[in-house]
Design a protein around this motif. Structure first.
Motif, PDB file in Angstrom:
ATOM      1  N   PHE A 115      -2.513 -12.830  12.494  1.00  0.00           N
ATOM      2  CA  PHE A 115      -2.246 -14.265  12.444  1.00  0.00           C
ATOM      3  C   PHE A 115      -1.063 -14.633  13.340  1.00  0.00           C
ATOM      4  CE2 PHE A 115      -4.231 -13.306   8.335  1.00  0.00           C
ATOM      5  CZ  PHE A 115      -5.216 -14.288   8.275  1.00  0.00           C
ATOM      6  N   SER A 116      -1.155 -15.799  13.928  1.00  0.00           N
ATOM      7  CA  SER A 116      -0.025 -16.411  14.626  1.00  0.00           C
ATOM      8  C   SER A 116      -0.009 -17.886  14.229  1.00  0.00           C
ATOM      9  CB  SER A 116      -0.158 -16.261  16.144  1.00  0.00           C
ATOM     10  OG  SER A 116      -1.358 -16.852  16.605  1.00  0.00           O
ATOM     11  N   GLU A 117       1.079 -18.579  14.536  1.00  0.00           N
ATOM     12  CA  GLU A 117       1.206 -19.977  14.121  1.00  0.00           C
ATOM     13  C   GLU A 117       1.585 -20.860  15.302  1.00  0.00           C
ATOM     14  OE1 GLU A 117       4.141 -19.717  10.981  1.00  0.00           O
ATOM     15  OE2 GLU A 117       2.577 -19.784   9.451  1.00  0.00           O
ATOM     16  N   GLU A 118       1.046 -22.068  15.290  1.00  0.00           N
ATOM     17  CA  GLU A 118       1.378 -23.067  16.300  1.00  0.00           C
ATOM     18  C   GLU A 118       1.441 -24.440  15.640  1.00  0.00           C
ATOM     19  OE1 GLU A 118      -1.503 -23.008  19.402  1.00  0.00           O
ATOM     20  OE2 GLU A 118      -1.048 -20.945  20.052  1.00  0.00           O
ATOM     21  N   TYR A 119       2.197 -25.338  16.243  1.00  0.00           N
ATOM     22  CA  TYR A 119       2.208 -26.720  15.774  1.00  0.00           C
ATOM     23  C   TYR A 119       0.920 -27.407  16.205  1.00  0.00           C
ATOM     24  CZ  TYR A 119       7.183 -26.224  14.727  1.00  0.00           C
ATOM     25  OH  TYR A 119       8.391 -25.822  14.213  1.00  0.00           O
ATOM     26  N   SER A 120       0.458 -28.338  15.384  1.00  0.00           N
ATOM     27  CA  SER A 120      -0.745 -29.103  15.715  1.00  0.00           C
ATOM     28  C   SER A 120      -0.645 -30.505  15.133  1.00  0.00           C
ATOM     29  CB  SER A 120      -1.995 -28.398  15.164  1.00  0.00           C
ATOM     30  OG  SER A 120      -3.143 -29.198  15.348  1.00  0.00           O
ATOM     31  N   VAL A 128      -6.775 -23.319   9.913  1.00  0.00           N
ATOM     32  CA  VAL A 128      -7.052 -22.552  11.122  1.00  0.00           C
ATOM     33  C   VAL A 128      -7.224 -23.466  12.331  1.00  0.00           C
ATOM     34  CG1 VAL A 128      -8.696 -20.982  12.242  1.00  0.00           C
ATOM     35  CG2 VAL A 128      -8.105 -20.664   9.838  1.00  0.00           C
ATOM     36  N   ILE A 129      -6.481 -23.180  13.391  1.00  0.00           N
ATOM     37  CA  ILE A 129      -6.639 -23.905  14.654  1.00  0.00           C
ATOM     38  C   ILE A 129      -7.731 -23.256  15.496  1.00  0.00           C
ATOM     39  CG2 ILE A 129      -5.517 -24.520  16.831  1.00  0.00           C
ATOM     40  CD1 ILE A 129      -2.868 -24.643  15.354  1.00  0.00           C
ATOM     41  N   SER A 130      -7.696 -21.920  15.582  1.00  0.00           N
ATOM     42  CA  SER A 130      -8.681 -21.220  16.408  1.00  0.00           C
ATOM     43  C   SER A 130      -8.812 -19.770  15.984  1.00  0.00           C
ATOM     44  CB  SER A 130      -8.289 -21.300  17.891  1.00  0.00           C
ATOM     45  OG  SER A 130      -7.063 -20.596  18.112  1.00  0.00           O
ATOM     46  N   GLN A 131      -9.907 -19.154  16.429  1.00  0.00           N
ATOM     47  CA  GLN A 131     -10.130 -17.724  16.234  1.00  0.00           C
ATOM     48  C   GLN A 131     -10.762 -17.189  17.511  1.00  0.00           C
ATOM     49  OE1 GLN A 131     -12.926 -18.981  12.897  1.00  0.00           O
ATOM     50  NE2 GLN A 131     -13.998 -17.110  13.596  1.00  0.00           N
ATOM     51  N   ASN A 132     -10.327 -16.017  17.967  1.00  0.00           N
ATOM     52  CA  ASN A 132     -10.813 -15.517  19.257  1.00  0.00           C
ATOM     53  C   ASN A 132     -12.235 -14.982  19.196  1.00  0.00           C
ATOM     54  OD1 ASN A 132     -10.165 -13.161  17.831  1.00  0.00           O
ATOM     55  ND2 ASN A 132      -9.658 -12.024  19.682  1.00  0.00           N
ATOM     56  N   LYS A 133     -12.719 -14.671  18.004  1.00  0.00           N
ATOM     57  CA  LYS A 133     -14.126 -14.317  17.817  1.00  0.00           C
ATOM     58  C   LYS A 133     -14.801 -15.436  17.036  1.00  0.00           C
ATOM     59  CE  LYS A 133     -13.864 -10.302  19.822  1.00  0.00           C
ATOM     60  NZ  LYS A 133     -14.542 -10.059  21.117  1.00  0.00           N
ATOM     61  N   LYS A 134     -15.762 -16.085  17.658  1.00  0.00           N
ATOM     62  CA  LYS A 134     -16.395 -17.244  17.060  1.00  0.00           C
ATOM     63  C   LYS A 134     -17.365 -16.839  15.954  1.00  0.00           C
ATOM     64  CE  LYS A 134     -14.262 -19.740  20.084  1.00  0.00           C
ATOM     65  NZ  LYS A 134     -13.049 -20.478  19.670  1.00  0.00           N
ATOM     66  N   GLN A 146      -8.049 -12.257  16.277  1.00  0.00           N
ATOM     67  CA  GLN A 146      -6.848 -13.088  16.360  1.00  0.00           C
ATOM     68  C   GLN A 146      -7.138 -14.468  15.766  1.00  0.00           C
ATOM     69  OE1 GLN A 146      -4.076 -11.742  17.530  1.00  0.00           O
ATOM     70  NE2 GLN A 146      -4.947  -9.888  18.448  1.00  0.00           N
ATOM     71  N   VAL A 147      -6.284 -14.898  14.842  1.00  0.00           N
ATOM     72  CA  VAL A 147      -6.450 -16.205  14.207  1.00  0.00           C
ATOM     73  C   VAL A 147      -5.150 -16.998  14.326  1.00  0.00           C
ATOM     74  CG1 VAL A 147      -6.911 -17.433  12.042  1.00  0.00           C
ATOM     75  CG2 VAL A 147      -8.179 -15.344  12.585  1.00  0.00           C
ATOM     76  N   VAL A 148      -5.251 -18.233  14.789  1.00  0.00           N
ATOM     77  CA  VAL A 148      -4.080 -19.093  14.940  1.00  0.00           C
ATOM     78  C   VAL A 148      -4.079 -20.122  13.811  1.00  0.00           C
ATOM     79  CG1 VAL A 148      -2.843 -20.705  16.431  1.00  0.00           C
ATOM     80  CG2 VAL A 148      -4.133 -18.815  17.441  1.00  0.00           C
ATOM     81  N   LEU A 149      -3.003 -20.139  13.033  1.00  0.00           N
ATOM     82  CA  LEU A 149      -2.849 -21.100  11.934  1.00  0.00           C
ATOM     83  C   LEU A 149      -1.938 -22.240  12.353  1.00  0.00           C
ATOM     84  CD1 LEU A 149      -2.322 -18.645   8.924  1.00  0.00           C
ATOM     85  CD2 LEU A 149      -4.455 -19.718   9.663  1.00  0.00           C
ATOM     86  N   SER A 150      -2.157 -23.385  11.741  1.00  0.00           N
ATOM     87  CA  SER A 150      -1.355 -24.566  12.059  1.00  0.00           C
ATOM     88  C   SER A 150      -0.053 -24.593  11.268  1.00  0.00           C
ATOM     89  CB  SER A 150      -2.148 -25.838  11.760  1.00  0.00           C
ATOM     90  OG  SER A 150      -1.346 -26.986  11.934  1.00  0.00           O
ATOM     91  N   LYS A 151       1.019 -24.998  11.945  1.00  0.00           N
ATOM     92  CA  LYS A 151       2.303 -25.240  11.276  1.00  0.00           C
ATOM     93  C   LYS A 151       2.476 -26.728  11.003  1.00  0.00           C
ATOM     94  CE  LYS A 151       5.844 -23.078  13.144  1.00  0.00           C
ATOM     95  NZ  LYS A 151       6.775 -22.572  14.186  1.00  0.00           N
ATOM     96  N   GLY A 152       1.390 -27.481  11.220  1.00  0.00           N
ATOM     97  CA  GLY A 152       1.478 -28.937  11.054  1.00  0.00           C
ATOM     98  C   GLY A 152       2.060 -29.591  12.301  1.00  0.00           C
ATOM     99  N   LYS A 153       2.392 -30.839  12.160  1.00  0.00           N
ATOM    100  CA  LYS A 153       2.957 -31.564  13.294  1.00  0.00           C
ATOM    101  C   LYS A 153       4.342 -31.017  13.637  1.00  0.00           C
ATOM    102  CE  LYS A 153       0.552 -35.933  12.456  1.00  0.00           C
ATOM    103  NZ  LYS A 153       0.705 -37.390  12.221  1.00  0.00           N
TER     104      LYS A 153
END
Length: 306
Positions: A115-120, A128-134, A146-153
């Motif tokens: 997991f990793s985190e990004e603002y959205s 979940v914002i995205s995953q590298n395997k659909k 790889q899964v990207v989670l949202s940290k919110g705004k």
């Protein structure tokens, strides 16, 4: 002329020294046979030929062996790759799943999720914002997704600064959650608006039980407090404002010799306030004083003159 037999120089037809005729023929030297007509030449040729043939046959066998070895290794490598591939796993859509659900899915299917985190601005915090395997992609067991989670705004600079201040107060001064909030909003403190202070508290990653324990240790070391006095100080709204649970954790896990603390307090009262032993004992055990146990206070009095 010179005699061909004895080498004497003479004139005439017969050598006066050895009697050889001057007309005698010089001995004829036999002509040598060509080397290819010698019997031993052909023996050597045959031996060399046999050696060459034998050497060529050995090289051929070596080449075949090497080829077979390479083929075997290639086959082994293919088998290993096939084994490594293992079972195929069909990836699911993680977008509607929580982090815990994704972790459970990964465990069940024997894959790893990082997991990793990004603002959205569009995806809620924790989603979940995205995953590298659909979804419906296939991966091998043991694969990593790889899964990207949202940290919110992304918070405003004011919010970010409030969080940094909160982290500093926790790290350097081991404050309680309430004490940090009060410090952030106080007109005598940081003067952050309430919403920025609340954002900081909500996003502060702190073990407040550990903070309470650090504070308890400080009170014991510098002020030689009793166990009850430390608890009261930790929970008081005029003190540290820790919760009862956090304060109880602190006093339960504090490694302190309270008899030694009582003795230090007793010496302080004797030296700075010139108290009698009876008065010191009363002060040590009083609910309005130091709140040591009777045993701790008596130990202090008994060793006051040591």
């Amino acid at each position: 002329m010179k005699c061909s037999q004895c080498g004497t120089q003479f004139e005439g037809k017969i050598c006066p020294n050895c009697g050889a005729s001057a007309t005698a023929e010089t001995p004829v030297v036999k002509a040598k046979k060509p080397i290819h007509k010698k019997w031993w030449f052909w023996v050597i040729v045959v031996v060399v030929a046999i050696s060459v043939i034998a050497g060529s046959g050995g090289d051929g066998e070596t080449t075949n062996t090497d080829t077979d070895s390479s083929a075997t290794q290639s086959g082994d490598e293919t088998n290993n790759n096939t084994t490594d591939n293992g079972n195929k796993i069909t990836v699911v859509d993680f977008s509607a799943m929580s982090k815990a659900d994704i972790e459970n899915w990964a465990t069940t299917n024997k894959v790893t999720v990082k997991f990793s985190e990004e603002y959205s601005d569009s995806v809620a915090s924790g989603s979940v914002i995205s995953q590298n395997k659909k979804a419906d992609d296939t991966v091998n067991e043991g694969a990593t997704i790889q899964v990207v989670l949202s940290k919110g705004k992304k918070p405003s600079i004011e919010y970010q600064n409030a969080l940094k201040k909160a982290e500093s107060y926790s790290k350097l001064m081991h404050m309680s959650k309430q004490k940090i909030y009060d410090q952030l909003t106080s007109e005598y403190g940081e003067k952050f608006p309430a919403d920025a202070a609340q954002y900081a508290i909500d996003n502060l990653n702190v073990d407040f039980k550990a903070n309470a324990l650090e504070k308890a240790g400080s009170y014991s070391k510098t002020m030689h407090m009793s166990k009850q006095k430390i608890y009261d100080q930790l929970t008081s709204e005029y003190g540290e404002n820790f919760t009862a649970e956090e304060a109880q954790y602190a006093v339960d896990n504090l490694k302190v010799d309270y008899k030694a603390n009582a003795l230090e307090k007793a010496k302080s009262y004797q030296k700075t306030m010139s108290m009698s032993k009876d008065r010191i004992y009363s002060q040590l055990t009083s609910d309005y004083g130091e709140k040591f146990t009777a045993e701790e206070a008596q130990y202090a009095i008994d060793h006051l003159d040591d």
